[in-house]
Motif scaffolding. Structure first.
Motif, PDB file in Angstrom:
ATOM      1  N   LYS A   1       1.660  14.774   3.128  1.00  0.00           N
ATOM      2  CA  LYS A   1       0.199  14.829   3.244  1.00  0.00           C
ATOM      3  C   LYS A   1      -0.438  13.518   2.790  1.00  0.00           C
TER       4      LYS A   1
ATOM      5  N   LYS B   1       0.837  -1.203   0.000  1.00  0.00           N
ATOM      6  CA  LYS B   1       0.000   0.000   0.000  1.00  0.00           C
ATOM      7  C   LYS B   1       0.870   1.251   0.000  1.00  0.00           C
TER       8      LYS B   1
ATOM      9  N   ILE C   1      -4.249   4.975   6.262  1.00  0.00           N
ATOM     10  CA  ILE C   1      -4.853   4.512   7.502  1.00  0.00           C
ATOM     11  C   ILE C   1      -3.964   3.504   8.227  1.00  0.00           C
TER      12      ILE C   1
ATOM     13  N   GLN D   1       3.707  17.391  -0.438  1.00  0.00           N
ATOM     14  CA  GLN D   1       2.599  16.570  -0.938  1.00  0.00           C
ATOM     15  C   GLN D   1       2.750  15.119  -0.460  1.00  0.00           C
TER      16      GLN D   1
ATOM     17  N   MET E   1      -7.302  -7.204  -3.284  1.00  0.00           N
ATOM     18  CA  MET E   1      -6.617  -6.253  -2.396  1.00  0.00           C
ATOM     19  C   MET E   1      -5.637  -5.420  -3.225  1.00  0.00           C
TER      20      MET E   1
ATOM     21  N   ARG F   1       2.422   5.454  -7.681  1.00  0.00           N
ATOM     22  CA  ARG F   1       1.238   6.046  -8.284  1.00  0.00           C
ATOM     23  C   ARG F   1       1.364   7.560  -8.416  1.00  0.00           C
TER      24      ARG F   1
ATOM     25  N   LYS G   1     -10.409   4.304  -0.535  1.00  0.00           N
ATOM     26  CA  LYS G   1      -9.846   5.037   0.591  1.00  0.00           C
ATOM     27  C   LYS G   1      -9.064   4.060   1.472  1.00  0.00           C
ATOM     28  N   HIS G   2      -9.571   2.837   1.571  1.00  0.00           N
ATOM     29  CA  HIS G   2      -8.884   1.799   2.334  1.00  0.00           C
ATOM     30  C   HIS G   2      -9.469   0.452   1.947  1.00  0.00           C
ATOM     31  N   ASN G   3      -8.729  -0.621   2.164  1.00  0.00           N
ATOM     32  CA  ASN G   3      -9.326  -1.944   1.958  1.00  0.00           C
ATOM     33  C   ASN G   3      -8.894  -2.917   3.052  1.00  0.00           C
TER      34      ASN G   3
ATOM     35  N   ARG H   1     -12.835  12.924   4.550  1.00  0.00           N
ATOM     36  CA  ARG H   1     -13.206  12.945   3.139  1.00  0.00           C
ATOM     37  C   ARG H   1     -13.769  11.573   2.806  1.00  0.00           C
TER      38      ARG H   1
ATOM     39  N   ILE I   1     -14.604   4.683   8.099  1.00  0.00           N
ATOM     40  CA  ILE I   1     -13.657   5.264   7.142  1.00  0.00           C
ATOM     41  C   ILE I   1     -14.400   5.807   5.920  1.00  0.00           C
TER      42      ILE I   1
ATOM     43  N   SER J   1      -4.196  17.031   1.750  1.00  0.00           N
ATOM     44  CA  SER J   1      -3.368  16.822   0.557  1.00  0.00           C
ATOM     45  C   SER J   1      -3.947  17.518  -0.669  1.00  0.00           C
TER      46      SER J   1
ATOM     47  N   GLY K   1      -4.548   4.727  13.191  1.00  0.00           N
ATOM     48  CA  GLY K   1      -3.949   5.617  12.194  1.00  0.00           C
ATOM     49  C   GLY K   1      -4.952   6.494  11.468  1.00  0.00           C
ATOM     50  N   TYR K   2      -6.187   6.597  11.986  1.00  0.00           N
ATOM     51  CA  TYR K   2      -7.218   7.340  11.263  1.00  0.00           C
ATOM     52  C   TYR K   2      -7.792   8.458  12.116  1.00  0.00           C
ATOM     53  N   LYS K   3      -7.364   9.689  11.827  1.00  0.00           N
ATOM     54  CA  LYS K   3      -7.866  10.831  12.606  1.00  0.00           C
ATOM     55  C   LYS K   3      -8.102  12.011  11.680  1.00  0.00           C
TER      56      LYS K   3
ATOM     57  N   ILE L   1      -0.823   3.717   8.530  1.00  0.00           N
ATOM     58  CA  ILE L   1       0.300   4.406   9.176  1.00  0.00           C
ATOM     59  C   ILE L   1      -0.186   5.003  10.492  1.00  0.00           C
ATOM     60  N   VAL L   2       0.374   4.471  11.597  1.00  0.00           N
ATOM     61  CA  VAL L   2      -0.082   4.883  12.920  1.00  0.00           C
ATOM     62  C   VAL L   2       0.597   6.181  13.344  1.00  0.00           C
TER      63      VAL L   2
ATOM     64  N   ASP M   1      -9.428  17.364   3.296  1.00  0.00           N
ATOM     65  CA  ASP M   1      -8.255  16.569   2.935  1.00  0.00           C
ATOM     66  C   ASP M   1      -7.078  17.507   2.712  1.00  0.00           C
TER      67      ASP M   1
ATOM     68  N   LEU N   1      -6.463  -1.399  -4.399  1.00  0.00           N
ATOM     69  CA  LEU N   1      -5.584  -0.553  -3.582  1.00  0.00           C
ATOM     70  C   LEU N   1      -5.555   0.913  -4.036  1.00  0.00           C
ATOM     71  N   PRO N   2      -5.326   1.167  -5.345  1.00  0.00           N
ATOM     72  CA  PRO N   2      -5.244   2.594  -5.724  1.00  0.00           C
ATOM     73  C   PRO N   2      -6.588   3.270  -5.943  1.00  0.00           C
TER      74      PRO N   2
END
Lengths: 167, 567
Positions: A72, A28, A78, A69, B117, A35, B125-127, B151, B146, B302, B178-180, A80-81, B300, B121-122
């Protein structure tokens, strides 16, 4: 390793992350680099003191905009903790290298002296070559390789940059 | 309880009421649970998995609740891919469940095995792949969290067959450290933004899809009306602000309204909310917002600075940030600046052109005109992708959020019809029109069977010109009319195709028959397909060509010089 900007605006960037130790997580993260067109210079992955959490350290060259970038995009992932940007001032930055260098009866003593100067260890010796180990800063490894080149480097393996943040 | 039952239970706990999909070998255990009478989820068995994903997406866009689609392993799951990618590009909340071969077979090139998977992946948002039934409940909860927060976006869950069949011995929590998402905008940035916006001479609001996703249309409208600021939307932001309001300048971009494209090029401060500056709206980047200061609000981080640098970036949820911005702005006691806004109101009116064209075969604008007459405020319009989509986006005015549903980022032909099915189930009290092209509609025409057998009413209106019209237009304008592979041959009679599926179909040959056809379709309790012969070589203009600046538009209405003189 030099952190100052190079003439083309590119600079070396090291990013460390704690990630969930699950199948596919490395894909991932490395997939996101491909990408979005970021080039990985080095990448290492290993266990940590926390169960089910791995540490990844990635080094790359980029300009300020691509690095912003990249950070960000990594922040969004997700799995990555925890994410940290490393530099020589805020972190200990090291690398490990193994080198197989040609040796003869004539050159072995000179070789040994060079290794001593670099605090590199000779791990294996036979009539044709020696295997040398150095764990140091990436720039010192660069110099060792340069210095040993005239002897004839047969093979070489570097781990890539490892780093831990200072408290 | 086995894994399949645990999946259904978790979906119920997430308040899922509809799912869309096609069964198959590895999801038999799941649909065996569905067969039982102990749940409240209505599953719509569609005819192609792509239809399932678009229907789930349409459901999400119409309701704001996550859409759910299900497919079997291998080709079933890969058929979801276009639909998942479409949801991803437009940040639509979706949970896609895919069957997988048993864990012991994974990696063996087993029958109907595909690496979902890796494939998703690309485009998600998550899998997740759930390898132990104990983790089903917690993983599904995480997936919904999620998909719907921060977003939004699609989440794919891979369900190996043995996970569905094994007994669930305990419930194991899967952490989500890892999700905040950052939702609250920085107060100092918000204050600076309010100050910059209110001191502007020529401000505009640019509303993107994020305003609709965050349910922030009310706040955006309050800001515009309170301070008399003209409003432009992106394609995804269409319906975020009432387009019949005088402050609305309409859509920005390659096929945007001239008043919108010229206004943003002459603005001194642009407040952009929930938009990501796709190349179809910015045109040539070096000239876009060259002299304007940009305040960019996005949940987001980014997206901020990715394409256009901003003077004041604010990371946060559109609704919360706009609420704070309103509070901050109200503290500044500045006189309303009306000159710019009043002039733009007049110029916007001058960009409204006459749609009531009586030429034969029908001009696409005439079809839009007739639909406008029967469309109620809460009715929903979905579109495919191409000329018809841009005719609808440019000329149709929508006043309520979530009443215009279109594939923006992905540009997925075949999206509109299944999305309409999903939208209708989400909002059964609204009529759902699917404005489509003959090329687009043909790509998911099989879902007529779903409408028939599941008794779902939508009204597809096909702009039938026997061409892949948008590409034909490009070939005419930029390739000296070399019409390579855009001619769809002898016109397909979609009314006859509909009959074959047991659905009523009407063929409209002249514009005078349109009104009657729409009345008949509205009266019918079932789906009626209206196949309209339109002028084969009608072009959608105004537009700017790829690589040009947003203000370099050609086509009817006012010119840039006229606009500048009028200011």
């Amino acid at each position: 390793m030099s952190f100052e900007k190079k003439s083309n605006g590119l600079r070396k960037h090291i990013v460390g992350m704690l990630v969930n130790d699950e199948p596919g997580v490395l894909a991932k993260i490395s997939g996101m680099f491909t990408r979005r067109g970021f080039n990985i210079d080095t990448i290492i992955v290993g266990k940590t003191n926390i169960p089910d959490v791995s540490h990844i350290v990635i080094s790359l060259l980029g300009n300020d905009r691509t690095i912003e970038q990249l950070d960000k995009q990594l922040y969004k992932m997700i799995d990555i903790v925890k994410l940290a940007d490393f530099s020589e001032s805020n972190a200990v930055v090291r690398e490990h290298c193994l080198l197989k260098v040609s040796s003869t009866e004539k050159s072995v003593e000179h070789l040994n002296n060079v290794c001593k100067l670099f605090e590199a260890r000779v791990l294996h010796v036979n009539t044709e070559s020696v295997i040398v180990e150095l764990a140091s800063s990436p720039s010192k490894i660069d110099s060792l390789i340069e210095t040993l080149a005239p002897f004839g480097i047969k093979e070489l393996s570097r781990t890539g940059v490892n780093a831990l943040q200072k408290d | 309880m086995n894994g399949a039952e645990a999946v259904l239970k978790a979906l119920q706990e997430e308040k899922v009421r509809h799912s869309f999909g096609v069964t198959g070998g590895s999801v038999i255990p799941l649909f065996d649970e569905y067969f039982k009478d102990n749940h409240e989820i209505r599953h719509i068995p569609v005819r192609h998995e792509q239809g399932a994903a678009h229907a789930a997406d349409g459901y999400a866009r119409a309701s704001g609740k996550p859409g759910v689609c299900i497919a079997t392993s291998g080709p079933g799951a890969t058929n979801l891919v276009t639909g998942i990618m479409t949801a991803f590009m437009d940040s639509s909340p979706m949970v896609a469940l895919g069957g997988q071969v048993a864990t012991s077979l994974i990696g063996n090139d087993a029958f109907q095995e595909s690496d979902m998977m890796g494939i998703t992946l690309p485009i998600t948002k998550h899998n997740f792949q759930i390898r132990s039934p104990e983790k089903i409940n917690s993983t599904i909860k995480n997936a919904f969290k999620i998909a719907t927060t921060g977003r939004p976006g699609p989440v794919y869950i891979d369900l190996p067959k043995d996970t569905l069949m094994k007994e669930v011995s305990a419930v194991e929590k899967v952490p989500l450290h890892g999700y905040k998402p950052n939702l609250k905008g920085h107060p100092l940035q918000v204050k600076k933004a309010a100050e910059l916006l209110l001191n502007a001479e020529r401000p505009v609001l640019l509303l993107g899809g994020g305003v609709i996703l965050a349910n922030a249309a009310k706040e955006a409208a309050e800001l515009a009306l309170e301070f008399n600021i003209p409003v432009i939307t992106t394609l995804m932001g269409k319906s975020a602000f009432p387009e019949t309001n005088a402050l609305s300048l309409g859509m920005l971009g390659m096929h945007g309204r001239k008043c919108a494209n010229y206004a943003i090029s002459n603005a001194d401060v642009v407040l952009a909310v929930g938009c990501r500056f796709n190349d179809r709206i910015t045109g040539k980047l070096s000239t876009f917002l060259k002299d304007a200061k940009l305040i960019h609000i996005d949940v987001d981080n980014s997206e901020i600075g990715k394409i256009v640098p901003s003077a004041i970036p604010i990371v946060g949820d559109a609704k919360l940030v706009l609420q704070d911005l309103l509070l901050a702005a109200k503290k500044f006691s500045l006189a309303k600046k009306t000159t710019w806004s009043e002039k733009l109101k007049v110029l916007a009116k001058e960009c409204d052109c006459d749609l009531n064209i009586s030429s034969n075969p029908a001009d696409p604008k005439r079809v839009i005109f007739e639909i406008s007459k029967v469309l109620k405020e809460n009715d929903i319009v979905t579109t495919g992708v191409g000329q018809h989509q841009m005719f609808a986006a440019h000329f149709l005015k929508r006043d309520r959020p979530r009443t215009f549903i279109s594939s923006g980022g992905a540009g997925t032909m075949g999206f509109g019809f299944p999305a309409a099915i999903g939208a209708r189930l989400a909002r059964p009290d609204s009529e759902v029109f699917n404005i489509d092209g003959d090329g687009s509609f043909g790509m998911n025409v099989q879902e007529l069977a779903t409408c028939r057998f599941e008794n779902i009413k939508v009204i597809p209106v096909i702009f039938n010109n026997s061409y892949l019209g948008m590409v034909r237009q490009w070939l005419e304008l930029f390739y000296e009319k070399r019409y390579s592979t855009v001619d769809l041959g002898q016109s397909t009679d979609f009314s006859k195709i509909s009959e074959g599926f047991g659905v009523k179909g009407l063929r409209v040959e002249r514009p005078s028959e349109l009104a009657e056809a729409f009345q008949a379709a509205l009266k019918n309790d079932e789906t009626t397909v209206i196949d309209v012969a339109i002028a084969p070589e009608a072009n959608i203009t105004p537009m700017f060509s790829a690589g040009s600046s947003v203000f370099e538009m050609f086509g009817p209405c006012i010119t840039e010089n006229y606009f500048k003189r009028a200011l």
